[in-house]
Structures are given as C-alpha cells and as structure tokens.
Design a protein around this motif. Structure first.
Motif, PDB file in Angstrom:
ATOM      1  N   ALA A  61       5.253 -14.091  -2.229  1.00 31.73           N
ATOM      2  CA  ALA A  61       4.043 -13.260  -2.372  1.00 31.73           C
ATOM      3  C   ALA A  61       4.701 -12.113  -3.396  1.00 31.73           C
ATOM      4  CB  ALA A  61       3.684 -12.509  -1.171  1.00 31.73           C
ATOM      5  N   LEU A  62       5.767 -11.841  -3.182  1.00 34.72           N
ATOM      6  CA  LEU A  62       6.525 -10.631  -4.010  1.00 34.72           C
ATOM      7  C   LEU A  62       6.753 -11.349  -5.543  1.00 34.72           C
ATOM      8  CD1 LEU A  62       9.080  -9.010  -1.708  1.00 34.72           C
ATOM      9  CD2 LEU A  62       6.912  -7.952  -2.477  1.00 34.72           C
ATOM     10  N   LEU A  63       7.297 -12.489  -5.502  1.00 34.60           N
ATOM     11  CA  LEU A  63       7.500 -13.113  -6.805  1.00 34.60           C
ATOM     12  C   LEU A  63       6.100 -13.188  -7.507  1.00 34.60           C
ATOM     13  CD1 LEU A  63      10.219 -15.884  -6.164  1.00 34.60           C
ATOM     14  CD2 LEU A  63      10.474 -13.480  -6.884  1.00 34.60           C
ATOM     15  N   ASN A  64       5.202 -13.520  -6.797  1.00 40.11           N
ATOM     16  CA  ASN A  64       3.871 -13.858  -7.614  1.00 40.11           C
ATOM     17  C   ASN A  64       2.948 -12.690  -7.918  1.00 40.11           C
ATOM     18  OD1 ASN A  64       4.162 -16.620  -7.272  1.00 40.11           O
ATOM     19  ND2 ASN A  64       2.975 -16.643  -5.195  1.00 40.11           N
ATOM     20  N   SER A  65       3.552 -11.597  -7.357  1.00 39.55           N
ATOM     21  CA  SER A  65       3.018 -10.179  -7.643  1.00 39.55           C
ATOM     22  C   SER A  65       3.616  -9.721  -8.884  1.00 39.55           C
ATOM     23  CB  SER A  65       3.169  -9.225  -6.539  1.00 39.55           C
ATOM     24  OG  SER A  65       4.659  -8.898  -6.706  1.00 39.55           O
ATOM     25  N   GLY A  66       4.498 -10.617  -9.535  1.00 39.43           N
ATOM     26  CA  GLY A  66       4.916 -10.002 -10.879  1.00 39.43           C
ATOM     27  C   GLY A  66       6.640  -9.398 -10.422  1.00 39.43           C
ATOM     28  N   LEU A  67       7.244  -9.080  -9.409  1.00 33.54           N
ATOM     29  CA  LEU A  67       8.439  -8.657  -9.245  1.00 33.54           C
ATOM     30  C   LEU A  67       9.525  -9.671  -9.306  1.00 33.54           C
ATOM     31  CD1 LEU A  67       7.840  -6.331  -5.954  1.00 33.54           C
ATOM     32  CD2 LEU A  67       7.772  -5.586  -8.254  1.00 33.54           C
ATOM     33  N   ARG A  68      10.676  -9.251  -9.729  1.00 39.50           N
ATOM     34  CA  ARG A  68      11.865 -10.151  -9.946  1.00 39.50           C
ATOM     35  C   ARG A  68      12.781  -9.680  -8.827  1.00 39.50           C
ATOM     36  NH1 ARG A  68      11.565 -12.875 -15.016  1.00 39.50           N
ATOM     37  NH2 ARG A  68      13.789 -13.787 -14.332  1.00 39.50           N
ATOM     38  N   VAL A  69      12.785 -10.443  -7.731  1.00 40.64           N
ATOM     39  CA  VAL A  69      13.541  -9.896  -6.529  1.00 40.64           C
ATOM     40  C   VAL A  69      14.227 -11.323  -6.127  1.00 40.64           C
ATOM     41  CG1 VAL A  69      13.401  -9.124  -4.327  1.00 40.64           C
ATOM     42  CG2 VAL A  69      11.842  -8.181  -5.727  1.00 40.64           C
TER      43      VAL A  69
ATOM     44  N   LYS B 150       0.803  -1.148  -0.033  1.00 36.54           N
ATOM     45  CA  LYS B 150       0.197   0.125  -0.068  1.00 36.54           C
ATOM     46  C   LYS B 150       0.749   1.355  -0.036  1.00 36.54           C
ATOM     47  CE  LYS B 150      -3.801  -1.959   2.860  1.00 36.54           C
ATOM     48  NZ  LYS B 150      -4.889  -1.987   3.480  1.00 36.54           N
ATOM     49  N   ARG B 151       2.059   1.055   0.218  1.00 36.93           N
ATOM     50  CA  ARG B 151       2.961   2.321   0.179  1.00 36.93           C
ATOM     51  C   ARG B 151       3.399   2.830  -1.389  1.00 36.93           C
ATOM     52  NH1 ARG B 151       5.474   4.020   4.439  1.00 36.93           N
ATOM     53  NH2 ARG B 151       7.183   5.188   3.228  1.00 36.93           N
ATOM     54  N   GLU B 152       3.379   4.018  -1.472  1.00 30.89           N
ATOM     55  CA  GLU B 152       3.477   4.796  -2.616  1.00 30.89           C
ATOM     56  C   GLU B 152       4.970   4.215  -3.157  1.00 30.89           C
ATOM     57  OE1 GLU B 152       4.400   9.101  -4.676  1.00 30.89           O
ATOM     58  OE2 GLU B 152       4.112   8.814  -2.458  1.00 30.89           O
ATOM     59  N   GLY B 153       4.922   3.785  -4.641  1.00 29.99           N
ATOM     60  CA  GLY B 153       6.027   3.186  -5.253  1.00 29.99           C
ATOM     61  C   GLY B 153       6.266   1.852  -4.915  1.00 29.99           C
ATOM     62  N   GLY B 154       6.014   1.164  -3.889  1.00 29.16           N
ATOM     63  CA  GLY B 154       6.098  -0.215  -3.651  1.00 29.16           C
ATOM     64  C   GLY B 154       7.511  -0.622  -3.599  1.00 29.16           C
ATOM     65  N   PHE B 155       7.769  -1.984  -3.356  1.00 22.66           N
ATOM     66  CA  PHE B 155       9.027  -2.492  -3.283  1.00 22.66           C
ATOM     67  C   PHE B 155       9.787  -2.353  -4.667  1.00 22.66           C
ATOM     68  CE2 PHE B 155       6.517  -4.859  -0.265  1.00 22.66           C
ATOM     69  CZ  PHE B 155       7.204  -4.711   0.929  1.00 22.66           C
ATOM     70  N   ALA B 156      11.011  -1.480  -4.680  1.00 21.99           N
ATOM     71  CA  ALA B 156      11.894  -1.274  -5.876  1.00 21.99           C
ATOM     72  C   ALA B 156      13.072  -1.920  -5.861  1.00 21.99           C
ATOM     73  CB  ALA B 156      11.727   0.244  -6.266  1.00 21.99           C
ATOM     74  N   MET B 157      13.244  -2.698  -4.686  1.00 22.37           N
ATOM     75  CA  MET B 157      14.610  -3.271  -4.735  1.00 22.37           C
ATOM     76  C   MET B 157      15.034  -4.411  -5.442  1.00 22.37           C
ATOM     77  SD  MET B 157      12.308  -4.463  -2.231  1.00 22.37           S
ATOM     78  CE  MET B 157      11.624  -5.991  -1.804  1.00 22.37           C
ATOM     79  N   ASP B 158      16.501  -4.747  -5.473  1.00 25.25           N
ATOM     80  CA  ASP B 158      16.671  -5.882  -6.405  1.00 25.25           C
ATOM     81  C   ASP B 158      16.732  -7.206  -5.590  1.00 25.25           C
ATOM     82  OD1 ASP B 158      17.832  -3.991  -8.637  1.00 25.25           O
ATOM     83  OD2 ASP B 158      18.987  -3.421  -6.733  1.00 25.25           O
ATOM     84  N   ALA B 159      16.813  -7.246  -4.182  1.00 27.20           N
ATOM     85  CA  ALA B 159      16.917  -8.306  -3.690  1.00 27.20           C
ATOM     86  C   ALA B 159      16.383  -8.307  -2.031  1.00 27.20           C
ATOM     87  CB  ALA B 159      18.615  -9.099  -3.215  1.00 27.20           C
ATOM     88  N   ILE B 160      15.981  -9.293  -1.455  1.00 34.12           N
ATOM     89  CA  ILE B 160      15.531  -9.328  -0.078  1.00 34.12           C
ATOM     90  C   ILE B 160      16.063 -10.380   0.530  1.00 34.12           C
ATOM     91  CG2 ILE B 160      13.514 -10.833  -0.894  1.00 34.12           C
ATOM     92  CD1 ILE B 160      11.513  -9.544   1.066  1.00 34.12           C
ATOM     93  N   GLU B 161      16.351  -9.931   1.963  1.00 34.12           N
ATOM     94  CA  GLU B 161      16.987 -11.161   3.086  1.00 34.12           C
ATOM     95  C   GLU B 161      15.970 -11.910   3.274  1.00 34.12           C
ATOM     96  OE1 GLU B 161      20.716  -8.697   5.198  1.00 34.12           O
ATOM     97  OE2 GLU B 161      18.582  -8.955   6.131  1.00 34.12           O
ATOM     98  N   VAL B 162      16.064 -13.324   2.917  1.00 35.73           N
ATOM     99  CA  VAL B 162      15.156 -14.439   3.518  1.00 35.73           C
ATOM    100  C   VAL B 162      15.804 -15.004   4.696  1.00 35.73           C
ATOM    101  CG1 VAL B 162      13.894 -14.636   1.443  1.00 35.73           C
ATOM    102  CG2 VAL B 162      15.978 -15.991   1.882  1.00 35.73           C
ATOM    103  N   ILE B 163      16.907 -14.953   4.931  1.00 33.60           N
ATOM    104  CA  ILE B 163      17.875 -15.359   6.153  1.00 33.60           C
ATOM    105  C   ILE B 163      18.886 -14.243   6.685  1.00 33.60           C
ATOM    106  CG2 ILE B 163      19.664 -16.957   6.981  1.00 33.60           C
ATOM    107  CD1 ILE B 163      18.520 -18.896   5.144  1.00 33.60           C
ATOM    108  N   THR B 164      18.504 -13.888   7.646  1.00 36.76           N
ATOM    109  CA  THR B 164      19.424 -12.857   8.469  1.00 36.76           C
ATOM    110  C   THR B 164      19.841 -13.442   9.901  1.00 36.76           C
ATOM    111  OG1 THR B 164      18.019 -11.240   7.408  1.00 36.76           O
ATOM    112  CG2 THR B 164      19.637 -10.327   9.057  1.00 36.76           C
ATOM    113  N   SER B 165      20.872 -14.158   9.675  1.00 39.13           N
ATOM    114  CA  SER B 165      21.472 -15.113  11.097  1.00 39.13           C
ATOM    115  C   SER B 165      21.581 -14.199  12.266  1.00 39.13           C
ATOM    116  CB  SER B 165      22.502 -15.802  10.446  1.00 39.13           C
ATOM    117  OG  SER B 165      23.610 -14.851  10.405  1.00 39.13           O
ATOM    118  N   ALA B 166      21.736 -12.962  12.406  1.00 38.14           N
ATOM    119  CA  ALA B 166      21.762 -12.108  13.528  1.00 38.14           C
ATOM    120  C   ALA B 166      20.156 -11.613  13.721  1.00 38.14           C
ATOM    121  CB  ALA B 166      22.528 -10.994  13.471  1.00 38.14           C
TER     122      ALA B 166
END
Length: 527
Positions: free
Chosen positions: A265-273, A234-250
């Motif tokens: 969910a991001l992939l299913n929305s059409g983003l290539r992250v 719902k945020r203006e612009g949405g997610f415009a990053m290249d990558a997302i942490e799925v594991i952050t060990s700290a």
C-alpha cells in the motif's frame, strides 16, 4: 565443529537436546568466546566442553541460514567424556550479497531480554550475520570494543545504531557516529521526530520497526490513522522512512503477509520504501539473532571490512532481499534485478524467479505480485535435500501502465530447536502455522515507455485531475489495474464525491471488473 569447505574451526551454534527435542541443561566454563543457555552454546571457534547429566542426547551444529545442519546421537554415562566432531558447509550461495540484521538488542543497554553485550559477539558470528546493527532503545551501542576483546574482528562489521523508541512508533536510525547525541525520543510529532533522527550525525537509514505491533497503545499501521489499501496516513508528515520491516522474527504476526500488504500500500501511494527483515532479538536463544534478516547488494569479500556506505545505499535503493529461511531472487528480461528500473521493454516480458534455501528448509508456494496484486501463483513440489527450491520462468504481456513486481516464496516453518521459528509476538488467536519466507524488493517496470516509473497514485491523480463525471473516470480506468482504481476512489472521495450513493453504485456496477474491485477495496476501509 569445522567448516567442510576447508576443515577449519567455524563460529557456530551447538544445540544439545534429548531424544524428544527438549533442550538440556549444560555446564560450560564462562568465556568471552561462548554464549550459553539451556541446550545451546554459541562458540566463536566451534569448540566447547559441555557438562551434561548421564543420558541420551542429540548434538546439532548450525550456522544460521546459509549453512547446513549436522547432527550426532550421543550416549554418555556418569564420569564419561565423549568427543563429538561435526562438519557443516555453506549451502546457500550469496555471492555479492551481505547478510544484515538491522535490529539487534542487548539487555546491557535495552534493559530487558537476557543477552549481555559480551554474549552478543558469539551469537552474531555463530549465526553468520556479516553486518549487525546495534539498535538498543534510545542508546548508541558500539560492539567494536567487545568484538576485539573476544578476538572476533574477522567475522563481521558492526554498525552503531539506535532504536528510537517513542510513543508514536519505534524507528531504527543508523549508522551513527561515535559520540553523537541521541535523537529526541520524546517527540510525538512525526515531522519533528524524523528531523531529529535525520540530523543525528552519520544517519543514512531510518527503518520503521514491526509496523503492526502495538506499543504505548499505538500502532503505525493501525487503520485508525493508516489506510491499508491506499497507503495514506492521517498523521502529519506521513511516513518519511527509508525502509519498513515486513519480517521481524521476534515480533511475528499471525497473518504473516499482513506487513507485506501494508508495504504494498505504501508503494502504491508513491513512496519508495524498502522492505527489510530483522530479528529484533534481545536474547541469546529465545529469539534467534539473524533469523529474520536482509541481504544487501554489496562487495562481500571480507566480512570484517564491509563498506557500510555501499550497504546503506543498497538498502535505500531497494537492492535488498528479505529472508527468514528462504532466499528469493527475481530477474526481468534476464537483466533487471531488485532496485532496477526495467525500461525499453518488448511487448512480452520474461520474469525469472529463483528460490534458494538450506537443505533443512523447504518451500511450497511461490507468488508473483504486480502492484501488490497476485498475478501468478505456483505450488512448489517438495524439495528435500535440495538448495534450489524452485526456478520459475514466466512470460507476461507488458501492461499499458507502469508497475512494480515482487516475488514471495513461503514454506513450512522450522520446528526443530536448532532454528525454531517462534510464535507470534502479539498473537490474535491461538492457532498459528509457522512459515519460512523469502521475498524480493521491487523491480520497477516502465511499461508506458517514458523512461521513468509512475506510481498507481500518480496515474490516479492524472485521471481524476479534470474532475469529470464518475462514468467518464470509470471508463478511463478500464485499462488500469485495481491498485490504480483504489487510489482514484480515495481521490474522488476527497473531492467530495459520495461513492455510496445509488447513482455511484449503479455506475460502479457497470465498471470493468478490476475497477470495481479497486473501488470496493477502498470502500471497505471506510466501514
């Protein structure tokens, strides 16, 4: 400590405990070539003289995920010196992949934690990270001068980065040119923030850090502004990053697969992250550097001169593997790997998954996901003292629609002090079972044969575009999976169709099972 493959001195971690695995106090002469904490010494050449109290000890030698563990029990009396010689070998084959920790801090510039920038050099080399990214809070840190001072230039290629720490999320931007201005970390508009990071000289990657963490009373994937099923923001612009942490060990989550579901969910929305793993460590030992890491497709002949541009391109293109104790690879029809578009496929598609790990780690569960939906699961037999934990080959019928395939392997967490997996950073409950994880990025499957990948969102937009009645749309969705139906449900809701009305409920009750599940999953997010 020496390398068993050549009997040469080896950068490593030396862990010294009592017989109950408690870390013991040490007295070690300060040096640029060591980093010392209670029970732990990182050494750039595998050599250290450690003073201890009289007693019984266990000395471990390790070098991160790719190497084995060696240990020796030692009894030492007052005034006595005992030599300990340990040999470790590389166990996990990673030819053609480089190990990257894209999220590293030091107290020197971030202001918290306990690692100085000088201590960061032996910890990076001692954990076998080849491409470390310096990401201090709103600061460009350069490890190179300190690497040279410690005579450690042969072990890794450092990258200047910045954790752009804002009130609306934490983002790593890298690589950054020396002398570049820092991005505007005071921006609270995502479009403005992303523009500022993208315009920083040198930046090729923006990584969303620990997406479920709450900082400044904000979490990027909080359901208040993020739909965890459809991936819309719902945020203006949405997610415009290249990558997302799925594991952050700290900054682990009690629900260790939660960040993966957000990514799906991001992939299913059409983003290539691209999915990434990192440590986010600020410390020498409390959180271990490189425990969470990302493997990138890149020439790896010389860790001192890695091609940063190639590594960044691999990260953007999803030619990356996520690791915390395991390494999982996937191949479709013996040809297509992570980041590839698998096209011109026969009616039956073969998927081969390999799970690797050091002998001191284990795997017990393997799952294959299509569009984030588990389509095949296998319990893995214990594999003590084996590097290959599993090699699974599966034939699946090519579906009528495109999809993305991801494999995730998990296993019992490491509790020994030489590589202990920490408790969740912002735990939601007292109970927690640590796990090791190895995950792939997607292989993109061109099932419909048009030579390109079509996302669940794009399919749903085609189906709902004509604004036909609900019964007709549900029939069209019959041959598609639930991820596409969930996207269709959101699009219909945006068109003003009340899916909670009795007539809509009656139509859904007669829909195909996958369609009903997709609509139900979306409707659950509205509660």
């Amino acid at each position: 400590v020496t390398d068993g493959n050549g009997n040469k001195p080896l950068p490593c971690r030396i862990t010294i405990t009592d017989l109950k695995d408690y870390l013991m106090p040490l007295q070690v002469k300060p040096s640029l070539r060591v980093a010392v904490r209670p029970g732990v010494v990182y050494s750039l050449d595998g050599n250290v003289e450690a003073g201890v109290l009289p007693g019984e000890y266990v000395v471990y030698a390790s070098r991160g995920f790719e190497y084995g563990i060696a240990s020796q029990r030692v009894s030492v009396k007052k005034g006595e010196t005992k030599p300990v010689n340990l040999t470790i070998e590389r166990e996990v084959p990673t030819k053609g992949w480089i190990s990257c920790d894209p999220h590293i801090h030091v107290r020197t510039y971030s202001g918290h934690g306990d690692s100085t920038i000088e201590e960061r050099i032996p910890t990076i080399a001692g954990e076998g990270v080849e491409l470390p990214v310096a990401t201090d809070h709103n600061h460009h840190a350069d490890y190179q001068p300190f690497q040279r001072s410690a005579k450690a230039t042969s072990f890794f290629t450092p990258v200047i980065g910045n954790e752009v720490t804002t009130k609306v999320g934490h983002f790593n931007a890298f690589p950054i040119e020396k002398g570049a201005p820092t991005p505007n970390h005071k921006a609270e508009s995502w479009p403005e923030l992303f523009r500022s990071m993208r315009s920083t000289p040198g930046v090729e990657i923006i990584l969303l850090n620990h997406p479920r963490n709450v900082h400044s009373n904000f979490s990027p994937t909080d359901p208040a502004h993020f739909n965890p099923v459809t991936g819309t923001s719902k945020r203006e612009g949405g997610f415009a990053m290249d990558a997302i942490e799925v594991i952050t060990s700290a900054a682990l989550q009690t629900d260790h697969l939660g960040p993966f579901r957000d990514w799906f969910a991001l992939l299913n929305s059409g983003l290539r992250v691209t999915a990434a793993g990192s440590s986010d460590t600020h410390d020498v030992n409390r959180y271990i550097l490189g425990q969470g890491r990302t493997y990138l497709r890149c020439p790896d002949n010389n860790p001192a001169t890695l091609d940063v541009a190639t590594a960044c391109r691999s990260l953007r293109e999803g030619r990356a593997l996520v690791s915390m104790g395991l390494l999982t690879t996937i191949k479709v029809n013996d040809r297509f790997e992570v980041g590839d578009l698998a096209t011109k496929l026969p009616p039956e598609v073969t998927v081969e998954i390999e799970v690797l790990g050091p002998r001191w780690a284990n795997a017990d569960q393997l799952t294959l996901y299509a569009n984030g939906i588990p389509i095949w699961e296998q319990k893995l037999a214990p594999s003590p003292n084996k590097v290959r934990k599993a090699l699974a080959r599966r034939a699946i019928q090519r579906p009528v629609h495109d999809l993305h395939l991801v494999a995730i392997a998990t296993g019992p967490g490491i509790t020994k002090p030489y590589w202990e997996i920490p408790r969740p950073y912002q735990h939601m409950k007292k109970e927690y079972v640590p796990r090791v994880i190895g995950a792939t990025n997607p292989v993109w499957i061109d099932s419909d044969g048009d030579g390109k990948y079509t996302s669940p969102r794009a399919y749903a937009e085609r189906i709902t575009r004509e604004k036909e009645n609900l019964e007709t749309i549900l029939k069209k969705l019959r041959s598609f999976d639930q991820s596409i139906s969930a996207q269709a449900a959101e699009l219909l809701a945006k068109q003003g169709i009340d899916l909670g009305k009795p007539k809509a409920k009656a139509a859904l009750s007669k829909a195909a099972p996958a369609v009903s599940r997709g609509f139900a999953s979306f409707l659950e997010t509205l509660k």
